[in-house]
Write a protein that holds these residues in place. Structure first.
Motif, PDB file in Angstrom:
ATOM      1  N   SER A 122       4.061  13.092  -0.636  1.00 39.59           N
ATOM      2  CA  SER A 122       4.463  12.779  -2.004  1.00 39.59           C
ATOM      3  C   SER A 122       3.318  12.128  -2.776  1.00 39.59           C
ATOM      4  CB  SER A 122       5.671  11.843  -1.990  1.00 39.59           C
ATOM      5  OG  SER A 122       5.433  10.745  -1.130  1.00 39.59           O
ATOM      6  N   GLU A 123       3.387  12.237  -4.093  1.00 35.59           N
ATOM      7  CA  GLU A 123       2.326  11.742  -4.970  1.00 35.59           C
ATOM      8  C   GLU A 123       2.443  10.220  -5.093  1.00 35.59           C
ATOM      9  OE1 GLU A 123      -0.411  10.745  -7.601  1.00 35.59           O
ATOM     10  OE2 GLU A 123       1.667  10.413  -8.213  1.00 35.59           O
ATOM     11  N   SER A 124       1.362   9.528  -4.759  1.00 34.88           N
ATOM     12  CA  SER A 124       1.407   8.073  -4.581  1.00 34.88           C
ATOM     13  C   SER A 124       1.742   7.308  -5.859  1.00 34.88           C
ATOM     14  CB  SER A 124       0.073   7.587  -4.007  1.00 34.88           C
ATOM     15  OG  SER A 124      -1.018   7.989  -4.824  1.00 34.88           O
ATOM     16  N   MET A 125       1.234   7.740  -7.004  1.00 30.71           N
ATOM     17  CA  MET A 125       1.473   6.997  -8.229  1.00 30.71           C
ATOM     18  C   MET A 125       2.944   7.089  -8.661  1.00 30.71           C
ATOM     19  SD  MET A 125      -0.797   6.910 -11.727  1.00 30.71           S
ATOM     20  CE  MET A 125      -2.230   7.352 -10.772  1.00 30.71           C
ATOM     21  N   MET A 126       3.562   8.240  -8.444  1.00 30.05           N
ATOM     22  CA  MET A 126       4.967   8.394  -8.788  1.00 30.05           C
ATOM     23  C   MET A 126       5.854   7.571  -7.855  1.00 30.05           C
ATOM     24  SD  MET A 126       5.029  12.462  -9.745  1.00 30.05           S
ATOM     25  CE  MET A 126       6.690  12.424 -10.405  1.00 30.05           C
ATOM     26  N   LEU A 184       0.844  -1.190   0.000  1.00 34.82           N
ATOM     27  CA  LEU A 184       0.000   0.000   0.000  1.00 34.82           C
ATOM     28  C   LEU A 184       0.877   1.237   0.000  1.00 34.82           C
ATOM     29  CD1 LEU A 184      -2.643   1.635   0.412  1.00 34.82           C
ATOM     30  CD2 LEU A 184      -2.324   1.276   2.882  1.00 34.82           C
ATOM     31  N   ILE A 185       0.569   2.170  -0.889  1.00 34.32           N
ATOM     32  CA  ILE A 185       1.225   3.475  -0.896  1.00 34.32           C
ATOM     33  C   ILE A 185       0.165   4.504  -0.566  1.00 34.32           C
ATOM     34  CG2 ILE A 185       2.496   5.157  -2.272  1.00 34.32           C
ATOM     35  CD1 ILE A 185       3.552   2.778  -3.909  1.00 34.32           C
ATOM     36  N   HIS A 186       0.319   5.167   0.555  1.00 31.25           N
ATOM     37  CA  HIS A 186      -0.749   6.016   1.067  1.00 31.25           C
ATOM     38  C   HIS A 186      -0.796   7.351   0.337  1.00 31.25           C
ATOM     39  CE1 HIS A 186       2.649   7.376   3.682  1.00 31.25           C
ATOM     40  NE2 HIS A 186       2.116   8.552   3.449  1.00 31.25           N
ATOM     41  N   PHE A 187      -1.864   8.077   0.610  1.00 36.38           N
ATOM     42  CA  PHE A 187      -2.093   9.375  -0.017  1.00 36.38           C
ATOM     43  C   PHE A 187      -2.535  10.347   1.061  1.00 36.38           C
ATOM     44  CE2 PHE A 187      -4.505  12.726  -1.915  1.00 36.38           C
ATOM     45  CZ  PHE A 187      -3.999  12.926  -3.185  1.00 36.38           C
ATOM     46  N   VAL A 210      -5.580   0.026  -7.611  1.00 30.05           N
ATOM     47  CA  VAL A 210      -5.951   1.319  -7.046  1.00 30.05           C
ATOM     48  C   VAL A 210      -6.770   1.107  -5.776  1.00 30.05           C
ATOM     49  CG1 VAL A 210      -8.038   1.484  -8.487  1.00 30.05           C
ATOM     50  CG2 VAL A 210      -7.035   3.561  -7.502  1.00 30.05           C
ATOM     51  N   HIS A 211      -6.465   1.916  -4.776  1.00 28.36           N
ATOM     52  CA  HIS A 211      -7.222   1.898  -3.517  1.00 28.36           C
ATOM     53  C   HIS A 211      -7.973   3.218  -3.421  1.00 28.36           C
ATOM     54  CE1 HIS A 211      -8.513   1.125   0.458  1.00 28.36           C
ATOM     55  NE2 HIS A 211      -7.593   1.827   1.103  1.00 28.36           N
ATOM     56  N   ILE A 212      -9.275   3.172  -3.612  1.00 27.24           N
ATOM     57  CA  ILE A 212     -10.100   4.375  -3.627  1.00 27.24           C
ATOM     58  C   ILE A 212     -10.407   4.809  -2.195  1.00 27.24           C
ATOM     59  CG2 ILE A 212     -12.332   5.340  -4.283  1.00 27.24           C
ATOM     60  CD1 ILE A 212     -10.487   4.970  -6.649  1.00 27.24           C
ATOM     61  N   ILE A 213      -9.974   6.023  -1.856  1.00 25.42           N
ATOM     62  CA  ILE A 213     -10.244   6.591  -0.535  1.00 25.42           C
ATOM     63  C   ILE A 213     -10.831   7.988  -0.743  1.00 25.42           C
ATOM     64  CG2 ILE A 213      -8.552   5.273   0.782  1.00 25.42           C
ATOM     65  CD1 ILE A 213      -6.646   7.678   0.422  1.00 25.42           C
ATOM     66  N   HIS A 238      -5.729   6.511  -3.824  1.00 23.26           N
ATOM     67  CA  HIS A 238      -6.102   7.547  -4.786  1.00 23.26           C
ATOM     68  C   HIS A 238      -7.430   8.160  -4.361  1.00 23.26           C
ATOM     69  CE1 HIS A 238      -6.408   9.508  -8.714  1.00 23.26           C
ATOM     70  NE2 HIS A 238      -7.657   9.083  -8.783  1.00 23.26           N
ATOM     71  N   ARG A 239      -7.474   9.485  -4.327  1.00 20.82           N
ATOM     72  CA  ARG A 239      -8.709  10.175  -3.969  1.00 20.82           C
ATOM     73  C   ARG A 239      -9.454  10.601  -5.221  1.00 20.82           C
ATOM     74  NH1 ARG A 239      -6.689  13.853   1.091  1.00 20.82           N
ATOM     75  NH2 ARG A 239      -6.766  12.198   2.643  1.00 20.82           N
ATOM     76  N   PRO A 240     -10.667  10.117  -5.401  1.00 19.11           N
ATOM     77  CA  PRO A 240     -11.457  10.555  -6.555  1.00 19.11           C
ATOM     78  C   PRO A 240     -11.905  11.997  -6.386  1.00 19.11           C
ATOM     79  CG  PRO A 240     -12.778   9.167  -5.110  1.00 19.11           C
ATOM     80  CD  PRO A 240     -11.382   9.139  -4.564  1.00 19.11           C
ATOM     81  N   GLY A 241     -11.892  12.729  -7.479  1.00 17.86           N
ATOM     82  CA  GLY A 241     -12.397  14.086  -7.428  1.00 17.86           C
ATOM     83  C   GLY A 241     -11.337  15.151  -7.557  1.00 17.86           C
TER      84      GLY A 241
END
Length: 371
Positions: A54-58, A46-49, A103-106, A76-79
């Motif tokens: 720092s930006e999780s996808m990078m 898990l890479i948190h957001f 992807v972990h949607i939070i 990843h935060r939607p929106g």
């Protein structure tokens, strides 16, 4: 039922009980921690957001470059990003990593933090927006022709992505959130629903609610449980270790000033409800750190004991239908190595035996019905 084990990949060598050793963004630690998770046999990390880190996808992309097989569960935060763009970003990550992306949607549980990134809508609205967001993500990943979409929050015309995921039909979607609004969205979209380290009774309730939500859409969902195992060679030593972690956390908080903020999300409140039952609940669920921190960042309950005792408690959750375990310790790299040596092999062995026994019983039952 096969299991997945997910670790946690942080950008520095810190936890609630120890301050960062090195830079706040420590690329050497990031690489070492990713390699440790890979070598220990974790399936994903898990890479948190957050709104300030720092930006999780990078981070995931770099961690993938120094590992061989480790997958990544990218929070990843939607929106905050257009869903069409986010879909292409995740599909690109999946292609670059050879199919190791998820992807972990939070949606976010702290209104003040969300306002740092410019989001000012309420929780139920955030989940309504996430519903539309996930509609578009999945269409981008799976549609073989341009599509239109008009909702309350998003309106796209002739949207299309030429890059698709390696995983089919798309990368796994993990989803967190314990409120009624969250569970409705999870039932419609999630491949894996993630819950924190709740009591047995709480976990059964959550699993039941999410299953009911998914059934309304003709779907089945897998379940993940987050826990902080504390292991030692004897049970007494494990409990002493837990008390040491608690005291280190208390001292660090007093030294650096309060860092734990009251949480607004339902999941944290559920952990505090568990803590209200006492410091030790069920077989060996330890709740004192959740109580001390206010369930800050959620994942703050532990299973305490020898590796055999902790696995025994994890099997109780497995019997409820939980087939993914997200585990992390308080000394990030050393605990990862410890889990790889003592916990993961035993957990996989015992769940395999459980699954094989269940399959055999089902076969005998079916054979008996034919007689």
């Amino acid at each position: 039922m096969s299991i997945d084990v997910i670790g946690h990949l942080n950008i520095n060598n810190s936890s609630e009980s120890q301050s960062a050793k090195g830079a706040d963004f420590d690329i050497n630690h990031l690489e070492a921690a990713a390699k440790a998770l890979d070598e220990a046999g974790f399936d994903r990390a898990l890479i948190h957001f957050t709104s300030v880190w720092s930006e999780s996808m990078m981070v995931a992309q770099h961690a993938a470059s120094v590992t061989k097989r480790l997958g990544f569960m990218v929070a990843h935060r939607p929106g905050f990003t257009a869903p069409t763009i986010a879909a292409r970003q995740f599909a690109t990550l999946d292609q670059l990593t050879g199919g190791r992306a998820a992807v972990h949607i939070i949606t976010g549980g702290n209104d003040a933090e969300l306002r740092q990134d410019g989001s000012h809508i309420g929780k139920d609205e955030r989940y309504a927006r996430a519903d539309e967001y996930l509609d578009i993500l999945k269409k981008e990943w799976t549609s073989d022709k341009p599509f239109d979409y008009r909702g309350k929050y998003y309106h796209v015309e002739q949207a299309f992505s030429k890059i698709k995921c390696v995983n089919t039909p798309h990368i796994p979607i993990y989803f967190g959130g314990a409120s009624d609004a969250a569970i409705e969205v999870a039932g419609k979209h999630a491949d894996v629903y993630a819950l924190w380290g709740e009591t047995y009774a709480q976990a059964r309730e959550t699993v039941s609610r999410v299953k009911a939500s998914a059934a309304k859409h003709g779907r089945q969902i897998r379940f993940s449980l987050s826990m902080r195992p504390i292991l030692a060679s004897t049970e007494e030593a494990a409990w002493q270790k837990a008390q040491g972690i608690l005291e280190q956390t208390r001292q660090l908080s007093e030294k650096t000033g309060p860092v734990f903020k009251p949480q607004e999300n339902t999941g944290a409140h559920r952990l505090l409800e568990a803590a209200a039952q006492g410091p030790r609940v069920d077989k060996r669920l330890w709740t004192e750190l959740a109580k001390l921190t206010g369930a800050w960042q959620g994942n703050s309950t532990s299973l305490v004991g020898t590796a055999e005792q902790v696995v025994d408690a994890m099997l109780d959750y497995y019997d409820m239908g939980i087939t993914t375990f997200l585990i992390r310790g308080f000394d990030p790299i050393e605990d990862t190595k410890l889990y790889g040596r003592e916990l993961l092999p035993l957990l996989r062995e015992m769940t395999h035996k459980r699954s094989a026994g269940e399959s055999l019983r089902n076969e005998k039952s079916q054979a008996g019905s034919l007689v």
